[in-house]
Design a protein around this motif. Sequence first.
Motif, PDB file in Angstrom:
ATOM      1  N   SER A  11     -16.293  15.908   6.203  1.00  0.00           N
ATOM      2  CA  SER A  11     -14.996  16.585   6.245  1.00  0.00           C
ATOM      3  C   SER A  11     -15.055  17.935   5.547  1.00  0.00           C
ATOM      4  O   SER A  11     -15.802  18.132   4.589  1.00  0.00           O
ATOM      5  N   TYR A  12     -14.256  18.833   6.061  1.00  0.00           N
ATOM      6  CA  TYR A  12     -14.043  20.135   5.440  1.00  0.00           C
ATOM      7  C   TYR A  12     -12.689  20.644   5.919  1.00  0.00           C
ATOM      8  O   TYR A  12     -12.475  20.809   7.127  1.00  0.00           O
ATOM      9  N   ASN A  13     -11.776  20.846   4.993  1.00  0.00           N
ATOM     10  CA  ASN A  13     -10.418  21.318   5.315  1.00  0.00           C
ATOM     11  C   ASN A  13      -9.820  20.521   6.474  1.00  0.00           C
ATOM     12  O   ASN A  13      -9.393  21.085   7.485  1.00  0.00           O
ATOM     13  N   ALA A  14      -9.785  19.228   6.305  1.00  0.00           N
ATOM     14  CA  ALA A  14      -9.385  18.326   7.389  1.00  0.00           C
ATOM     15  C   ALA A  14      -8.024  17.681   7.178  1.00  0.00           C
ATOM     16  O   ALA A  14      -7.713  16.671   7.798  1.00  0.00           O
ATOM     17  N   GLU A  15      -7.195  18.239   6.317  1.00  0.00           N
ATOM     18  CA  GLU A  15      -5.927  17.579   5.993  1.00  0.00           C
ATOM     19  C   GLU A  15      -5.047  17.329   7.221  1.00  0.00           C
ATOM     20  O   GLU A  15      -4.282  16.372   7.231  1.00  0.00           O
ATOM     21  N   ARG A  16      -5.156  18.137   8.249  1.00  0.00           N
ATOM     22  CA  ARG A  16      -4.330  17.956   9.453  1.00  0.00           C
ATOM     23  C   ARG A  16      -4.706  16.711  10.243  1.00  0.00           C
ATOM     24  O   ARG A  16      -3.874  16.157  10.961  1.00  0.00           O
ATOM     25  N   PHE A  17      -5.962  16.269  10.141  1.00  0.00           N
ATOM     26  CA  PHE A  17      -6.447  15.205  11.012  1.00  0.00           C
ATOM     27  C   PHE A  17      -6.948  13.958  10.296  1.00  0.00           C
ATOM     28  O   PHE A  17      -7.021  12.897  10.898  1.00  0.00           O
ATOM     29  N   ILE A  18      -7.326  14.094   9.051  1.00  0.00           N
ATOM     30  CA  ILE A  18      -8.113  13.035   8.420  1.00  0.00           C
ATOM     31  C   ILE A  18      -7.353  11.716   8.264  1.00  0.00           C
ATOM     32  O   ILE A  18      -7.944  10.644   8.364  1.00  0.00           O
ATOM     33  N   GLU A  19      -6.047  11.776   8.055  1.00  0.00           N
ATOM     34  CA  GLU A  19      -5.296  10.523   7.941  1.00  0.00           C
ATOM     35  C   GLU A  19      -5.361   9.705   9.227  1.00  0.00           C
ATOM     36  O   GLU A  19      -5.580   8.489   9.180  1.00  0.00           O
ATOM     37  N   GLU A  20      -5.197  10.354  10.358  1.00  0.00           N
ATOM     38  CA  GLU A  20      -5.294   9.642  11.637  1.00  0.00           C
ATOM     39  C   GLU A  20      -6.694   9.081  11.854  1.00  0.00           C
ATOM     40  O   GLU A  20      -6.854   7.970  12.354  1.00  0.00           O
ATOM     41  N   SER A  21      -7.701   9.844  11.468  1.00  0.00           N
ATOM     42  CA  SER A  21      -9.076   9.372  11.616  1.00  0.00           C
ATOM     43  C   SER A  21      -9.343   8.157  10.738  1.00  0.00           C
ATOM     44  O   SER A  21      -9.931   7.167  11.181  1.00  0.00           O
ATOM     45  N   ILE A  22      -8.899   8.219   9.488  1.00  0.00           N
ATOM     46  CA  ILE A  22      -9.061   7.077   8.583  1.00  0.00           C
ATOM     47  C   ILE A  22      -8.295   5.872   9.113  1.00  0.00           C
ATOM     48  O   ILE A  22      -8.818   4.746   9.111  1.00  0.00           O
ATOM     49  N   ASN A  23      -7.084   6.090   9.580  1.00  0.00           N
ATOM     50  CA  ASN A  23      -6.292   4.978  10.118  1.00  0.00           C
ATOM     51  C   ASN A  23      -6.957   4.336  11.327  1.00  0.00           C
ATOM     52  O   ASN A  23      -6.861   3.118  11.525  1.00  0.00           O
ATOM     53  N   SER A  24      -7.657   5.131  12.126  1.00  0.00           N
ATOM     54  CA  SER A  24      -8.349   4.546  13.277  1.00  0.00           C
ATOM     55  C   SER A  24      -9.500   3.656  12.818  1.00  0.00           C
ATOM     56  O   SER A  24      -9.815   2.663  13.469  1.00  0.00           O
ATOM     57  N   VAL A  25     -10.112   3.983  11.694  1.00  0.00           N
ATOM     58  CA  VAL A  25     -11.153   3.112  11.128  1.00  0.00           C
ATOM     59  C   VAL A  25     -10.513   1.848  10.555  1.00  0.00           C
ATOM     60  O   VAL A  25     -10.996   0.736  10.759  1.00  0.00           O
ATOM     61  N   LEU A  26      -9.412   2.012   9.859  1.00  0.00           N
ATOM     62  CA  LEU A  26      -8.714   0.862   9.279  1.00  0.00           C
ATOM     63  C   LEU A  26      -8.243  -0.128  10.340  1.00  0.00           C
ATOM     64  O   LEU A  26      -8.100  -1.320  10.062  1.00  0.00           O
ATOM     65  N   SER A  27      -8.019   0.332  11.555  1.00  0.00           N
ATOM     66  CA  SER A  27      -7.511  -0.544  12.619  1.00  0.00           C
ATOM     67  C   SER A  27      -8.610  -1.304  13.355  1.00  0.00           C
ATOM     68  O   SER A  27      -8.336  -2.007  14.328  1.00  0.00           O
ATOM     69  N   GLN A  28      -9.845  -1.191  12.901  1.00  0.00           N
ATOM     70  CA  GLN A  28     -10.961  -1.846  13.585  1.00  0.00           C
ATOM     71  C   GLN A  28     -10.832  -3.366  13.573  1.00  0.00           C
ATOM     72  O   GLN A  28     -10.428  -3.955  12.572  1.00  0.00           O
ATOM     73  N   THR A  29     -11.192  -3.984  14.677  1.00  0.00           N
ATOM     74  CA  THR A  29     -11.202  -5.447  14.736  1.00  0.00           C
ATOM     75  C   THR A  29     -12.382  -5.999  13.953  1.00  0.00           C
ATOM     76  O   THR A  29     -12.320  -7.095  13.404  1.00  0.00           O
ATOM     77  N   TYR A  30     -13.465  -5.267  13.878  1.00  0.00           N
ATOM     78  CA  TYR A  30     -14.648  -5.626  13.088  1.00  0.00           C
ATOM     79  C   TYR A  30     -14.352  -5.239  11.645  1.00  0.00           C
ATOM     80  O   TYR A  30     -13.964  -4.100  11.366  1.00  0.00           O
ATOM     81  N   GLN A  31     -14.518  -6.144  10.711  1.00  0.00           N
ATOM     82  CA  GLN A  31     -14.058  -5.897   9.349  1.00  0.00           C
ATOM     83  C   GLN A  31     -15.139  -5.579   8.325  1.00  0.00           C
ATOM     84  O   GLN A  31     -14.831  -5.090   7.239  1.00  0.00           O
ATOM     85  N   ASN A  32     -16.400  -5.838   8.607  1.00  0.00           N
ATOM     86  CA  ASN A  32     -17.435  -5.593   7.608  1.00  0.00           C
ATOM     87  C   ASN A  32     -17.988  -4.177   7.771  1.00  0.00           C
ATOM     88  O   ASN A  32     -19.091  -3.975   8.276  1.00  0.00           O
ATOM     89  N   TRP A  33     -17.211  -3.215   7.330  1.00  0.00           N
ATOM     90  CA  TRP A  33     -17.595  -1.821   7.414  1.00  0.00           C
ATOM     91  C   TRP A  33     -17.343  -1.134   6.081  1.00  0.00           C
ATOM     92  O   TRP A  33     -16.585  -1.628   5.249  1.00  0.00           O
TER      93      TRP A  33
END
Length: 109
Positions: A11-33
């Motif tokens: 990441s670099y100056n990603a405040e506009r997008f990073i929350e959505e990107s993190i949330n997409s990881v949090l929504s994974q059906t696979y949990q051991n990440w």
Amino acid sequence: MQELVSIIMPSYNAERFIEESINSVLSQTYQNWELLITDDVSKDNTVAIVKQYAINEPRIRLVEKSNGAYWALFIKSTKTSNYNEIVKNDCLILEKSVSGCSSITELCN
């Protein structure tokens, strides 16, 4: 037990997008990440946003370094996990992306 998947997000100056990107990881059906976010000295609120997520989710870790530190982190992660995925900070991944991760690194474009 499920294999550990390391997800590396530069990441670099990603405040506009990073929350959505993190949330997409949090929504994974696979949990051991684990989500390893490398910040390259952002001048905006990227680091503060990531730190807030990391407080509430122990699988999220922030690495603050400059000059492409995510490659070093990627190499290190290959020693601790069998599967690695690189996700850009402005990229959303589908909820089953991690479960379909193979030993060949997948790059989200």
